[in-house]
Scaffold this motif. Structure first.
Motif, PDB file in Angstrom:
ATOM      1  N   LEU A 197     -10.277  35.491 -18.230  1.00  0.00           N
ATOM      2  CA  LEU A 197      -9.250  35.853 -17.257  1.00  0.00           C
ATOM      3  C   LEU A 197      -9.190  34.754 -16.204  1.00  0.00           C
ATOM      4  O   LEU A 197     -10.185  34.458 -15.555  1.00  0.00           O
ATOM      5  N   GLY A 198      -8.059  34.149 -16.039  1.00  0.00           N
ATOM      6  CA  GLY A 198      -7.927  33.053 -15.085  1.00  0.00           C
ATOM      7  C   GLY A 198      -8.559  31.803 -15.658  1.00  0.00           C
ATOM      8  O   GLY A 198      -8.577  31.588 -16.862  1.00  0.00           O
ATOM      9  N   TRP A 199      -9.121  30.993 -14.767  1.00  0.00           N
ATOM     10  CA  TRP A 199      -9.703  29.719 -15.169  1.00  0.00           C
ATOM     11  C   TRP A 199     -11.185  29.711 -14.880  1.00  0.00           C
ATOM     12  O   TRP A 199     -11.650  30.314 -13.921  1.00  0.00           O
ATOM     13  N   LEU A 200     -11.901  28.987 -15.687  1.00  0.00           N
ATOM     14  CA  LEU A 200     -13.298  28.741 -15.415  1.00  0.00           C
ATOM     15  C   LEU A 200     -13.348  27.708 -14.293  1.00  0.00           C
ATOM     16  O   LEU A 200     -12.627  26.722 -14.327  1.00  0.00           O
ATOM     17  N   ARG A 201     -14.152  27.977 -13.281  1.00  0.00           N
ATOM     18  CA  ARG A 201     -14.216  27.097 -12.106  1.00  0.00           C
ATOM     19  C   ARG A 201     -15.630  26.564 -11.944  1.00  0.00           C
ATOM     20  O   ARG A 201     -16.597  27.314 -11.994  1.00  0.00           O
ATOM     21  N   MET A 202     -15.726  25.253 -11.747  1.00  0.00           N
ATOM     22  CA  MET A 202     -17.000  24.610 -11.474  1.00  0.00           C
ATOM     23  C   MET A 202     -16.959  24.154 -10.016  1.00  0.00           C
ATOM     24  O   MET A 202     -16.068  23.410  -9.624  1.00  0.00           O
ATOM     25  N   ARG A 203     -17.928  24.621  -9.235  1.00  0.00           N
ATOM     26  CA  ARG A 203     -17.934  24.354  -7.791  1.00  0.00           C
ATOM     27  C   ARG A 203     -19.251  23.701  -7.405  1.00  0.00           C
ATOM     28  O   ARG A 203     -20.316  24.149  -7.794  1.00  0.00           O
ATOM     29  N   GLN A 204     -19.151  22.627  -6.650  1.00  0.00           N
ATOM     30  CA  GLN A 204     -20.322  21.890  -6.225  1.00  0.00           C
ATOM     31  C   GLN A 204     -20.509  21.981  -4.716  1.00  0.00           C
ATOM     32  O   GLN A 204     -19.543  21.877  -3.965  1.00  0.00           O
ATOM     33  N   LEU A 205     -21.748  22.158  -4.283  1.00  0.00           N
ATOM     34  CA  LEU A 205     -22.103  22.086  -2.866  1.00  0.00           C
ATOM     35  C   LEU A 205     -22.998  20.874  -2.687  1.00  0.00           C
ATOM     36  O   LEU A 205     -23.935  20.656  -3.467  1.00  0.00           O
ATOM     37  N   ARG A 206     -22.700  20.086  -1.664  1.00  0.00           N
ATOM     38  CA  ARG A 206     -23.375  18.808  -1.433  1.00  0.00           C
ATOM     39  C   ARG A 206     -23.935  18.748  -0.021  1.00  0.00           C
ATOM     40  O   ARG A 206     -23.551  19.535   0.837  1.00  0.00           O
ATOM     41  N   ILE A 207     -24.787  17.778   0.205  1.00  0.00           N
ATOM     42  CA  ILE A 207     -25.305  17.545   1.548  1.00  0.00           C
ATOM     43  C   ILE A 207     -24.801  16.205   2.053  1.00  0.00           C
ATOM     44  O   ILE A 207     -24.458  15.320   1.269  1.00  0.00           O
ATOM     45  N   GLY A 246     -17.449  27.769  -0.062  1.00  0.00           N
ATOM     46  CA  GLY A 246     -16.560  26.642  -0.316  1.00  0.00           C
ATOM     47  C   GLY A 246     -17.193  25.644  -1.252  1.00  0.00           C
ATOM     48  O   GLY A 246     -18.168  25.931  -1.929  1.00  0.00           O
ATOM     49  N   GLY A 247     -16.603  24.446  -1.304  1.00  0.00           N
ATOM     50  CA  GLY A 247     -17.208  23.387  -2.095  1.00  0.00           C
ATOM     51  C   GLY A 247     -16.175  22.466  -2.701  1.00  0.00           C
ATOM     52  O   GLY A 247     -14.979  22.527  -2.394  1.00  0.00           O
ATOM     53  N   TYR A 248     -16.646  21.611  -3.561  1.00  0.00           N
ATOM     54  CA  TYR A 248     -15.815  20.670  -4.316  1.00  0.00           C
ATOM     55  C   TYR A 248     -15.603  21.289  -5.689  1.00  0.00           C
ATOM     56  O   TYR A 248     -16.563  21.612  -6.388  1.00  0.00           O
ATOM     57  N   VAL A 249     -14.342  21.477  -6.079  1.00  0.00           N
ATOM     58  CA  VAL A 249     -14.023  22.322  -7.225  1.00  0.00           C
ATOM     59  C   VAL A 249     -13.299  21.552  -8.322  1.00  0.00           C
ATOM     60  O   VAL A 249     -12.375  20.781  -8.049  1.00  0.00           O
ATOM     61  N   TYR A 250     -13.725  21.818  -9.559  1.00  0.00           N
ATOM     62  CA  TYR A 250     -12.963  21.392 -10.731  1.00  0.00           C
ATOM     63  C   TYR A 250     -12.681  22.643 -11.550  1.00  0.00           C
ATOM     64  O   TYR A 250     -13.597  23.391 -11.888  1.00  0.00           O
ATOM     65  N   GLU A 251     -11.392  22.893 -11.840  1.00  0.00           N
ATOM     66  CA  GLU A 251     -11.006  24.042 -12.658  1.00  0.00           C
ATOM     67  C   GLU A 251     -10.754  23.572 -14.085  1.00  0.00           C
ATOM     68  O   GLU A 251     -10.039  22.594 -14.308  1.00  0.00           O
ATOM     69  N   TRP A 252     -11.315  24.284 -15.038  1.00  0.00           N
ATOM     70  CA  TRP A 252     -11.185  23.930 -16.456  1.00  0.00           C
ATOM     71  C   TRP A 252      -9.852  24.461 -16.961  1.00  0.00           C
ATOM     72  O   TRP A 252      -9.791  25.501 -17.593  1.00  0.00           O
ATOM     73  N   ARG A 253      -8.782  23.738 -16.700  1.00  0.00           N
ATOM     74  CA  ARG A 253      -7.428  24.141 -17.109  1.00  0.00           C
ATOM     75  C   ARG A 253      -6.923  23.233 -18.224  1.00  0.00           C
ATOM     76  O   ARG A 253      -7.281  22.075 -18.281  1.00  0.00           O
ATOM     77  N   GLY A 254      -6.040  23.773 -19.028  1.00  0.00           N
ATOM     78  CA  GLY A 254      -5.379  22.963 -20.047  1.00  0.00           C
ATOM     79  C   GLY A 254      -6.077  22.999 -21.392  1.00  0.00           C
ATOM     80  O   GLY A 254      -6.941  23.830 -21.662  1.00  0.00           O
TER      81      GLY A 254
END
Length: 195
Positions: A30-40, A115-123
Motif C-alpha cells: 500500500l503506497g510506496w516503500l520509503r527509506m529514511r536516513q537520519l544523520r549527524i 524527519g530525515g533524508y528520504v528516498y521513495e521506491w517508486r516506479g
C-alpha cells in the motif's frame, strides 16, 4: 530490491494480475516503500580528541543534520551541477516529520526523530535498482549516517490483515551496526460471537 515486486512464478510464467503485490504474491504493498536516513552534523574535535580532525558522535536531536544538500552531500552553494534524477536529488534534502507523517522511533541504542533524508521506491523495479545503485555511488550512506529506516504497509486480503513494517538499522559511532524489525499487524474485522 526484487522482492518488493511480484516476480515470475516457479515455472517462469509472469505474475499476471499481481501488480502492486510483493514477491510472496499474497501481500499487496500500500503506497510506496520509503527509506529514511537520519544523520549527524560533523564538528571539529577538541584538543583532547586530536586523533581525527572531525568528530562524529552518536545521534541525538541536538546534533541531527537538517541541512539541504546536492547529491554526494555537496553544499548547495558549491556550484556543482544538480543530478539529473529528481528522486535522487530529493534524497539529499531534509524533510521534517510533519511533512512526512513520520513518527519518532526508539531503537536499541537511541530515539530517532520523525524527519530525515528520504528516498521513495517508486516506479519500475529496474528504475528503483538503478536509483539505489546511484545512491550508493553518491555516498548516500556514509560515516555520518546513524539510522536507516525502511517503512512500508502491506495488506493481505486472504486474512483481512494490514501490517505496518519498520526495518531499522542503527549505525553507532563505534562502527557497529544493529538491525531491528518491527511489524505491527492491524485487523479491522469484528469478532463474531454465537450463543
Amino acid at each position: 530490491a526484487p522482492s518488493i515486486r511480484a516476480q515470475n512464478w516457479y515455472n517462469g510464467q509472469p505474475p499476471r494480475n499481481l501488480s502492486g503485490f510483493i514477491d510472496d504474491k499474497s501481500h499487496r504493498l500500500l503506497g510506496w516503500l520509503r527509506m529514511r536516513q537520519l544523520r549527524i552534523r560533523s564538528h571539529r574535535c577538541s584538543a583532547a580528541q586530536r586523533l581525527h580532525t572531525d568528530c562524529e558522535d552518536d545521534y541525538t536531536r541536538d546534533n541531527e543534520e537538517t541541512g539541504t544538500f546536492q547529491p554526494a552531500w555537496s553544499p548547495l552553494n558549491s556550484g556543482s551541477a544538480q543530478h539529473g534524477n529528481s528522486s535522487i536529488a530529493r534524497a539529499f534534502v531534509y524533510r521534517r516529520g510533519n511533512e512526512l507523517g513520520g513518527r519518532v522511533l526508539t531503537g536499541e541504542h537511541g530515539g530517532y526523530g520523525a524527519g530525515g533524508y528520504v528516498y521513495e521506491w517508486r516506479g519500475r523495479l529496474s528504475d528503483v535498482q538503478s536509483n539505489l545503485s546511484a545512491l550508493h555511488r553518491l555516498g548516500w550512506l556514509d560515516s555520518r549516517t546513524r539510522a536507516v529506516l525502511i517503512e512500508f504497509t502491506v495488506f493481505n486480503a486472504n486474512v483481512a490483515l494490514f501490517a505496518a513494517v519498520t526495518l531499522l538499522t542503527e549505525f553507532l559511532s563505534t562502527g557497529s551496526v544493529h538491525p531491528q524489525a518491527r511489524i505491527d499487524p492491524i485487523s479491522f474485522q469484528r469478532e463474531c460471537h454465537f450463543s
